[in-house]
Write a protein that holds these residues in place. Structure first.
Motif, short mmCIF file in Angstrom:
data_model
loop_
_atom_site.label_atom_id
_atom_site.label_comp_id
_atom_site.label_asym_id
_atom_site.label_seq_id
_atom_site.Cartn_x
_atom_site.Cartn_y
_atom_site.Cartn_z
N LYS A 111 1.00 -1.03 0.00
CA LYS A 111 -0.05 0.14 0.18
C LYS A 111 0.79 1.24 -0.03
O LYS A 111 0.49 2.22 -0.46
N LYS A 112 1.92 1.07 0.58
CA LYS A 112 2.92 2.29 0.59
C LYS A 112 4.14 2.12 -0.16
O LYS A 112 4.89 0.85 0.15
N ARG A 153 -0.22 -5.16 4.64
CA ARG A 153 0.03 -4.08 4.02
C ARG A 153 0.34 -4.39 2.46
O ARG A 153 0.69 -3.57 1.51
N ARG A 185 -1.38 -4.84 -0.98
CA ARG A 185 -2.40 -4.61 -1.92
C ARG A 185 -3.04 -5.72 -2.74
O ARG A 185 -3.87 -5.87 -2.81
#
Ligand SMILES: [Zn+2]
Length: 81
Positions: A24-25, A64, A66
Motif C-alpha cells: 500500500k505504501k 500491507r 495490496r
C-alpha cells in the motif's frame, strides 16, 4: 504478470518464493513492488526498484499487501539459510 490478485482477507496470504507483492505504501525509491526471497515467520523481500532487501514479520507484511503477483513458475531455488 497481469493485474495481480487482491488478497483474500479470510485467511493467511498465499505467499511463495518468487512471488511479487504490491504494498500500500511505496518504498522511498518509488517502487511499490517487492519480490519474496524467503517465507517463514519473517519474510525476506527485495525491492524491485532499488534491490534493497528487508526482513519483516509476516503478520506485519500481510496487512500491507495490496496485490499479489504469483510467480509464473518456480524460478528461485529454495533458500539455503
Ligand atoms: Zn526500493
Amino acid at each position: 504478470m497481469g493485474d495481480g490478485i487482491r488478497p483474500d482477507r479470510s485467511g493467511p496470504l498465499p505467499l511463495h518464493l518468487g512471488d511479487e507483492v504490491q504494498l500500500k505504501k511505496p518504498h522511498p525509491c518509488g517502487s511499490d513492488r517487492w519480490r519474496i526471497l524467503r517465507v517463514g515467520a519473517d519474510l525476506r523481500l527485495q525491492c524491485t526498484g532499488c534491490g534493497r532487501i528487508i526482513l519483516v514479520p509476516r503478520a506485519h507484511m500481510e496487512r500491507r499487501v495490496r496485490r499479489l503477483f504469483p510467480a509464473e513458475a518456480p524460478a528461485l531455488p529454495p533458500d539455503q539459510f
